[in-house]
Scaffold this active site. Structure first.
Site, mmCIF file in Angstrom:
data_model
loop_
_atom_site.group_PDB
_atom_site.id
_atom_site.type_symbol
_atom_site.label_atom_id
_atom_site.label_comp_id
_atom_site.label_asym_id
_atom_site.label_seq_id
_atom_site.Cartn_x
_atom_site.Cartn_y
_atom_site.Cartn_z
ATOM 1 N N GLU A 1 -4.595 -8.791 0.211
ATOM 2 C CA GLU A 1 -5.072 -8.549 1.578
ATOM 3 C C GLU A 1 -6.573 -8.377 1.491
ATOM 4 O OE1 GLU A 1 -2.710 -5.901 3.951
ATOM 5 O OE2 GLU A 1 -4.478 -5.126 4.980
ATOM 6 N N GLU B 1 0.826 -1.214 0.000
ATOM 7 C CA GLU B 1 0.000 0.000 0.000
ATOM 8 C C GLU B 1 0.860 1.263 0.000
ATOM 9 O OE1 GLU B 1 -2.868 -0.275 3.162
ATOM 10 O OE2 GLU B 1 -3.936 -1.930 2.199
#
Length: 395
Positions: free
Chosen positions: A214, A139
């Site tokens: 995720e 991220e």
């Protein structure tokens, strides 16, 4: 002889495909995995090999066969255990690149150290057969910038130089990353929390393997159930706890069955479900320990500081962790453990019912009951009155 070096290694083939998922030794293997943060609950961050082994054994009983080392390089002991116990690994490097996420994180060292550290990690870990993916970042803030494309290309180039046998990936939270060119600088594209986007991303990148890097990230406290049961995923909050009905998640996350639905609709992607493993999120929970929202702590009775909550909307609370995870900080399975077991071990006869029904204060009221089972169906029988010579009661 001047020097010698001995290292175990394994021989196997791995392949990620755009249309048939992950192949191990030529056979399609669904990847059932977790995001494994490195700390060990009350035992702390210092490595404890037996505790790691126990953790993996608990995961294998659930049906897990893959670990993502979130969001830093793993301890060598973890990789040794995964080699021995049969878990495949997504070996992750950086939680941020040049654009940091907090004031004192790795972005301060990026220019001087990222290449040295990345090559050192690749050198250290590349003989472990359990590793199937090198993750170049989690991220990161550069997913939608020209600088991000350049960094991704550089990190993938370095990985291929040091280890041409394994593909690279990144865990991407920005929905644009699958369409803006960022995705072209890795071998396998990881999408975080995008169960409805697999098909669209596949259509735009027909030759690129895509997986859920995720997913889910529900929140719950083991053994806590609050009434009335809200079906709003933002609900379930009371008494500094989260209800263990598996319905609740942060705004960016989803309950597990939403992710399962996305995987079933787009089976061309590897069937991986990397949920957060434990409760702990460490630093971010600590930073917010004095800023918990007031509505988190109401369960039909007054808060210890009700006036402060009404006036400020927030109260000071002794938060030292958070509520993510399939198992808790002590390694005990939460209810959610069994929805994964039912999904990931379809040939294992099991049923898990939640919650309990011994509620002295709920006599005569309806209590929602959830059942997780690997069977095709399950039947629940209503209670019945029985009378025995020695006792009278209800079963």
């Amino acid at each position: 002889m001047v020097d010698s070096y001995e290292t175990p290694f394994g021989i196997r083939t791995i392949q990620f495909t755009a249309d048939n998922g992950f192949l191990l030794n030529g056979k399609r293997v669904p990847l059932n995995g977790v995001c494994d943060h490195h700390d060990l609950g009350a035992l702390g961050a210092a490595i404890n090999t037996r505790a790691l082994e126990r953790q993996i054994q608990i995961l294998k009983e659930m049906g897990c066969n893959a670990i993502r080392t979130s969001h830093n390089p793993p301890a060598p002991e973890l990789l040794d255990l995964c080699d021995r116990l049969g878990m495949v690994v997504m070996d992750e490097s950086f939680d941020c690149w040049k654009r940091g996420k907090s004031g004192n994180d790795y972005h301060l060292l990026w220019d001087d150290w990222h290449e040295k550290d990345w090559r050192a990690e690749l050198h250290r870990d590349r003989n472990h057969p359990c590793i199937i993916l090198w993750s170049i970042g989690n991220e990161v803030g550069e997913q939608d910038s020209p600088a991000g494309l350049e960094i991704a290309a550089e990190l993938t180039r370095i990985a291929h130089e040091e280890d041409p046998t394994r593909p690279t990936t990144a865990a991407c939270s920005d929905g644009r990353a699958a369409f803006n060119g960022f995705q072209k600088h890795m071998d396998v594209f990881g999408y975080n929390y995008k169960p409805t986007e697999y098909g669209r991303a596949h259509e735009a990148n027909p030759g690129l393997p895509i997986f859920g890097s995720e997913t889910a990230s529900c929140v719950s406290s083991r053994g806590e159930y609050f009434f009335p049961v809200s079906t709003d995923k933002n609900g379930g909050k009371a008494d500094f706890q989260m209800s263990s009905y598996d319905l609740y998640a942060p705004p960016w996350a989803t309950p597990p069955d939403w992710e399962f639905k996305g995987q079933d609709e787009f089976p061309m992607s590897p069937a991986i479900c990397l949920d957060r493993l434990r409760l702990s999120r460490r630093a971010d929970a600590l930073q917010r320990r004095h800023e918990q929202p007031a509505e988190f702590h109401r369960s039909g009775r007054e808060s210890p500081d009700a006036k402060g909550m009404e006036a400020l909307g927030r109260i000071k609370v002794p938060s030292r962790s958070s509520y993510f995870g399939i198992i808790d900080l002590a390694g005990f399975p939460k209810d959610r453990y069994y929805i994964y077991q039912a999904r990931w071990r379809p040939d294992f006869p099991m049923a898990h019912i939640l919650p309990h029904w011994n509620w002295p204060d709920r006599v005569g009221q309806i209590t929602p009951v959830h059942v997780y089972t690997s069977g095709d169906s399950a039947e629940l029988f209503p209670e019945r009155q029985v009378t025995r010579p020695e006792e009278k009661g209800t079963i």
